[in-house]
Design a protein around this motif. Structure first.
Motif, short mmCIF file in Angstrom:
data_model
loop_
_atom_site.label_atom_id
_atom_site.label_comp_id
_atom_site.label_asym_id
_atom_site.label_seq_id
_atom_site.Cartn_x
_atom_site.Cartn_y
_atom_site.Cartn_z
N ARG A 1 -24.91 18.29 3.98
CA ARG A 1 -23.98 19.15 4.71
C ARG A 1 -24.16 18.97 6.22
O ARG A 1 -23.17 18.91 6.97
N TRP A 2 -25.41 18.88 6.66
CA TRP A 2 -25.65 18.64 8.08
C TRP A 2 -25.05 17.31 8.51
O TRP A 2 -24.42 17.21 9.58
N PHE A 3 -25.22 16.28 7.69
CA PHE A 3 -24.70 14.94 8.01
C PHE A 3 -23.20 14.97 8.22
O PHE A 3 -22.67 14.34 9.14
N ARG A 4 -22.47 15.73 7.39
CA ARG A 4 -21.01 15.78 7.48
C ARG A 4 -20.53 16.69 8.61
O ARG A 4 -19.43 16.47 9.14
N GLU A 5 -21.31 17.70 8.98
CA GLU A 5 -20.83 18.69 9.95
C GLU A 5 -21.45 18.56 11.33
O GLU A 5 -20.95 19.18 12.28
N THR A 6 -22.52 17.78 11.49
CA THR A 6 -23.19 17.73 12.77
C THR A 6 -22.31 17.12 13.86
O THR A 6 -21.45 16.27 13.58
N ARG A 7 -22.55 17.55 15.09
CA ARG A 7 -21.88 16.96 16.26
C ARG A 7 -22.90 16.27 17.15
O ARG A 7 -22.58 15.89 18.27
N GLU A 8 -24.13 16.07 16.65
CA GLU A 8 -25.19 15.41 17.40
C GLU A 8 -25.30 13.97 16.93
O GLU A 8 -26.06 13.65 16.02
N SER A 9 -24.53 13.09 17.55
CA SER A 9 -24.45 11.72 17.05
C SER A 9 -25.77 10.97 17.14
O SER A 9 -26.10 10.16 16.27
N GLU A 10 -26.56 11.25 18.20
CA GLU A 10 -27.82 10.52 18.34
C GLU A 10 -28.81 10.89 17.25
O GLU A 10 -29.51 10.03 16.70
N LEU A 11 -28.87 12.17 16.88
CA LEU A 11 -29.76 12.59 15.81
C LEU A 11 -29.25 12.10 14.45
O LEU A 11 -30.04 11.77 13.56
N LEU A 12 -27.94 12.05 14.31
CA LEU A 12 -27.33 11.51 13.10
C LEU A 12 -27.76 10.06 12.88
O LEU A 12 -28.14 9.66 11.77
N VAL A 13 -27.74 9.27 13.94
CA VAL A 13 -28.11 7.86 13.84
C VAL A 13 -29.59 7.71 13.50
O VAL A 13 -29.97 6.92 12.63
N VAL A 14 -30.45 8.48 14.18
CA VAL A 14 -31.89 8.37 13.93
C VAL A 14 -32.21 8.75 12.49
O VAL A 14 -32.97 8.06 11.80
#
Length: 301
Positions: free
Chosen positions: A147-160
């Motif tokens: 759910r966090w992966f689909r809703e997050t707006r923090e692209s840098e943390l998503l990539v890491v």
């Protein structure tokens, strides 16, 4: 509003640098295709983390006449570059290396060394993922990882987080491939391991790129933030009703545009003063809201 924290990126950079050095040494020593693919992957990850750190620095640039809202969304551009590098440098090269070794049937030497290095890499990569998950849980304790992966707006943390998950699964594949090669004496398993690691990286990179692309195109604030902002405005005594509300994520900040029906005021100046108070209170309640555009209006049939 807190500034972007590079802690998770620094954890990942430190872990991947140590892992890359160990993997290259082991790949040269053993001749393992899976190990070499993993070494390339870790090297690409180091470059990716440096790109993310540079992107965070660029995202802090102040507003200017050319960029009146600052450089907050630059981090999304660099995150997309990282996803593309993960796809081509990490994924496609690993597949190429696996196909090459499948055709050459090069023998695997000193497999025990490769297994030890892969085991150490799992520990270091788990440390990196722990850093990313800690940042996620600190801000979003109520969300599961998908759910966090689909809703997050923090692209840098998503990539890491995406890189670390891919790395751990890739290490498991490489370990299994080397172990099968050791047990059977057949280097085909090592070659297939390299191909499998490459395909995994390409899938993860595709998922990450899809999410980051959506941020670049322009996403609203996260669902819970948008609902909280709307509830805050509807509770205001000065507002009779919300006609329309738009939110836009701009890096770590949020743009809010509101069209609302106001209660009756004795003068236009009194209404302007009321709107100024509403905007100030909204920004005090939601520090991430950097810009508010408020339009008083009446509902249309």
């Amino acid at each position: 509003m807190k500034e972007e924290s590079p802690k998770a990126i620094i954890y990942a950079l430190a872990a991947n640098f140590g892992i890359a050095v160990c993997k290259f040494a082991a790949a040269s020593f053993t001749g393992s295709g899976s190990m070499f693919a993993e070494a390339i992957h870790s090297t690409a990850d180091c470059g990716n983390q440096l790109l993310l750190l540079f992107g965070l620095r660029q995202a802090r640039r102040p507003a200017s006449p050319l960029h009146p809202m600052g450089g907050g969304r630059e981090i999304n551009f660099y995150s997309l570059l990282v996803a593309l590098l993960l796809f081509f440098v990490g994924g496609a090269f690993s597949v190429y290396e696996g196909v090459h070794r499948l055709m050459a049937r090069e023998p695997l030497q000193y497999a025990y060394v490769a297994l030890v290095v892969l085991g150490v890499s799992v520990v270091l990569e788990a440390f990196s993922l722990w850093g990313a998950l800690r940042e996620i849980r600190r801000v979003h304790p109520e969300k599961n990882i998908w759910r966090w992966f689909r809703e997050t707006r923090e692209s840098e943390l998503l990539v890491v987080a995406g890189e670390d998950i891919a790395a751990l699964v890739g290490l498991a594949i490489a370990f299994a491939a080397v172990l099968l090669t050791l047990v059977t004496g057949n280097p085909v398993y090592d070659a297939f391991g390299s191909i499998a690691v490459g395909l995994l990286l390409m899938v993860i990179a595709g998922l990450v790129a899809r999410e980051v692309k959506s941020m670049i195109v322009g996403e609203s604030a996260s669902p819970e933030v948008r609902r909280a902002i709307e509830a805050h405005l509807r509770a205001r005594s000065e507002i009779r009703g919300i006609i329309n509300m738009i939110t836009l994520q701009w890096g770590r900040h949020v743009v809010v545009a509101v069209q609302a029906e106001m209660i009756d005021y004795a003068s236009g100046r009194a209404m302007v003063d009321a709107i100024n108070i509403i905007e100030a209170d909204l920004q005090a309640a939601f520090p991430q809201v950097r810009w508010v555009f408020f339009e008083p209006d009446v509902p249309r049939a």
